[in-house]
Design a protein around this motif. Structure first.
Motif, PDB file in Angstrom:
ATOM      1  N   ARG A 496       0.833  -1.203   0.000  1.00 30.95           N
ATOM      2  CA  ARG A 496       0.000   0.000   0.000  1.00 30.95           C
ATOM      3  C   ARG A 496       0.872   1.260   0.000  1.00 30.95           C
ATOM      4  NH1 ARG A 496      -3.211   0.775   5.215  1.00 30.95           N
ATOM      5  NH2 ARG A 496      -4.002  -1.303   4.715  1.00 30.95           N
ATOM      6  N   ALA A 497       1.922   1.271   0.822  1.00 27.81           N
ATOM      7  CA  ALA A 497       2.815   2.431   0.856  1.00 27.81           C
ATOM      8  C   ALA A 497       3.479   2.648  -0.490  1.00 27.81           C
ATOM      9  CB  ALA A 497       3.866   2.246   1.954  1.00 27.81           C
ATOM     10  N   ASP A 498       3.874   1.560  -1.141  1.00 24.16           N
ATOM     11  CA  ASP A 498       4.526   1.674  -2.449  1.00 24.16           C
ATOM     12  C   ASP A 498       3.547   2.199  -3.500  1.00 24.16           C
ATOM     13  OD1 ASP A 498       6.694   1.307  -4.284  1.00 24.16           O
ATOM     14  OD2 ASP A 498       5.690  -0.499  -5.019  1.00 24.16           O
ATOM     15  N   ALA A 499       2.275   1.708  -3.463  1.00 20.14           N
ATOM     16  CA  ALA A 499       1.273   2.161  -4.428  1.00 20.14           C
ATOM     17  C   ALA A 499       0.924   3.629  -4.228  1.00 20.14           C
ATOM     18  CB  ALA A 499       0.017   1.301  -4.314  1.00 20.14           C
ATOM     19  N   ASP A 500       0.944   4.079  -2.968  1.00 23.16           N
ATOM     20  CA  ASP A 500       0.627   5.486  -2.666  1.00 23.16           C
ATOM     21  C   ASP A 500       1.827   6.400  -2.849  1.00 23.16           C
ATOM     22  OD1 ASP A 500      -1.987   4.889  -2.082  1.00 23.16           O
ATOM     23  OD2 ASP A 500      -1.652   4.676   0.084  1.00 23.16           O
ATOM     24  N   GLY A 501       2.982   5.829  -3.198  1.00 21.88           N
ATOM     25  CA  GLY A 501       4.170   6.643  -3.423  1.00 21.88           C
ATOM     26  C   GLY A 501       4.770   7.207  -2.154  1.00 21.88           C
ATOM     27  N   LYS A 502       4.560   6.539  -1.011  1.00 24.11           N
ATOM     28  CA  LYS A 502       5.065   7.052   0.259  1.00 24.11           C
ATOM     29  C   LYS A 502       6.409   6.453   0.659  1.00 24.11           C
ATOM     30  CE  LYS A 502       0.461   7.957   2.158  1.00 24.11           C
ATOM     31  NZ  LYS A 502      -0.494   7.656   3.254  1.00 24.11           N
ATOM     32  N   GLY A 503       6.874   5.481  -0.079  1.00 23.77           N
ATOM     33  CA  GLY A 503       8.136   4.849   0.297  1.00 23.77           C
ATOM     34  C   GLY A 503       7.912   3.727   1.274  1.00 23.77           C
TER      35      GLY A 503
END
Length: 520
Positions: A496-503
């Protein structure tokens, strides 16, 4: 002449100018002058100062001026408590040819000199009213500083009790209401919505802050209905800390800090944690939408990694679809590679729910509660402001004159400096913030059954739920579950963090610290 008698009394217990005495004096004047009384209007328990001309009895007379020749009253201060109000009544009556007559004051209000003298008397009546108000206000503040109850609305969580140290009454903690307050605070810190808490309370027999069973004075509602606004006002009231409030603000001590003279319901750490949580919810970016779709923030398009949102199809059925194509067109003006795949809402939610409950339904839920660290900076700021105000009182406002004044100034200043140094030392050694795992005593399945849509969505998100939705196959079934790649736990959080671009690095570090083999 046709006469109207006007009677006013702020308190019905005031014997010196009782309504009976006022009516008798006015009636005697009318009889002596040969006037016919055709109306008697009264305003009992009505303040002439705070209400101005907005008094029911007075208004009934002013709207019937054409029917009268004279208005008779006991004294000028019974008719008006301010010069402005008296001048306005005189102006209205003169316009209709109506005279004013005092039953106890030798004034001829038909002459210029008489009207001038009446205005002078009205000035002194206004001064007397102001002086009385200041005296009462000062007395009330003194009693509050002594811990006495001075009347009015009783804060929720407290009740009126005899003063154990002498005359008068005090406020003491109401055990049942204090228990309710602490329960509400516990649920707020556990991330329960105010809407859910209010709904649950309204289903019980717990009286609301407006219910007759918990108030001792004043007008109140008999409703046991709780509302979110009721909870917000209750939870942000510093009287829960035992502070004394006057005109909506805490009364300050000589050291500039709020006066606390009754037992607090909440300790300072809990209060700070509560206010931080309420402030977080007040932030528009952090608000949770009530009635939100179950899988918002859970379903992602496998083609473009964009979130999927609900929409209502042609037949009125709710579906989730990717809006990455629309966002790309808005951002670049081009269509992009994603065509916007969609899935049926009801069946998809049922599939993800079944998968979630199968994996975690029997596992206990442990909530991670933030522990707010100690922060003495607001108190330091208050002490610094009190020092500044003290300096202004002496050097700008000319207070603390003479040897005795200089000594009192030096003692107060030294006390404030000592307090400020102590607070700064406590700030240097303040307890840091942290998190604490709190068992709920329930399984995920039990909480799922009790929760609303927003609460169920929180359970999914807290479990790391992440679902990738692949494009549909031509001629496939209505719900092709092979399109779904469902992830939970650490894997789901990272995806989820990767999909949201949060690292993903911060998520991995957090998981290493908090995950201990059980789900939170």
């Amino acid at each position: 002449m046709r006469a109207a008698i006007y009677v006013r009394l702020s308190r019905d217990t005031e014997e010196s100018t009782s309504p009976e005495r006022q009516r008798a004096a006015c009636g005697a004047l009318c009889e002596a002058r040969g006037w016919t009384v055709i109306a008697v209007e009264e305003d009992i328990d009505v303040s002439g100062f705070s209400r101005g001309l907005d008094r029911p009895g007075l208004q009934r007379i002013l709207t019937r001026l054409a029917e009268f020749d004279v208005i008779v009253f006991f004294k000028i201060d019974r008719l008006a408590r301010s010069t402005v109000d008296f001048a306005e009544i005189m102006k209205l009556s003169e316009a209709q040819g109506v005279a004013l007559a005092s039953a106890t004051e030798p004034l001829d209000l038909t002459s210029s000199m008489g009207r001038a003298m009446a205005k002078v008397i009205a000035v002194f009546a206004e001064l007397e009213s102001d002086t009385t108000g200041m005296r009462v206000s000062s007395a009330h503040e003194h009693l509050r500083r002594e811990g006495r109850y001075t009347g009015g609305r009783v804060p929720y969580g407290y009740r009126v009790a005899p003063n154990p140290d002498g005359a008068g009454k005090v406020l003491e903690i109401n055990p049942e209401e204090a228990k309710t307050v602490r329960m509400i605070v516990e649920r707020v810190l556990a991330k329960d919505s105010l809407m859910k808490i209010a709904t649950d309370l309204s289903k019980t027999d717990i009286p609301s802050p407006g219910h007759t069973s918990r108030q001792t004075t004043g007008k109140r509602s008999a409703s046991k209905q709780w509302y979110t606004n009721t909870l917000k006002k209750l939870l942000t009231n510093p009287q829960l800390l035992g502070q004394v409030i006057e005109d909506g603000k805490p009364i300050l001590r000589t050291d500039g800090l709020p006066l606390v003279n009754r037992s607090p319901i909440l300790d300072m750490d809990t209060w700070n944690a509560l206010q931080n949580e309420l402030n977080r919810r007040a932030n528009p970016g952090g608000k949770r939408r009530e009635g939100t779709s179950l899988l918002r923030g859970v379903l992602y398009c496998q083609v473009c990694d964009s979130r999927m949102y609900t929409y209502t199809g042609a037949k009125g059925q709710v579906r989730y679809r990717c809006i990455g194509r629309l966002k790309n067109r808005q951002r670049t003006g081009e269509q992009g590679a994603c065509y916007g795949p969609s899935v049926p809402g009801k069946n998809t939610e049922a599939h993800v729910t079944a998968d979630f409950l199968d994996k975690f339904g029997d596992l206990p839920v442990v909530r991670v509660v933030e522990r707010v660290g100690e922060d003495f900076r607001p108190q330091i700021r208050q002490a610094e402001e009190a020092l500044s105000d003290l300096e202004k009182d002496r050097y700008e406002h000319g207070l603390f004159k003479g040897d005795d004044g200089a000594l009192r100034y030096a003692m107060q200043y030294a006390k404030l400096e000592e307090r400020l140094a102590s607070l700064k030392e406590r700030q240097r050694n303040a307890k840091p913030a942290g998190v604490e795992a709190m068992p709920t005593g329930k399984t995920h399945a039990e909480l799922w059954e009790e929760a609303d849509i927003a609460g169920k969505r929180d359970l999914l998100l807290n479990a790391g739920a992440f679902v990738h939705v692949a494009p549909a196959r031509r001629g496939g079934p209505k719900l092709d579950t092979s399109r779904f790649s469902v992830f939970f736990g650490e894997d789901g959080f990272i995806r989820r963090a990767d999909a949201d671009g949060k690292g993903t690095a911060p998520v991995i570090d957090t998981m290493a610290e908090e995950m201990d083999g059980t789900l939170f």
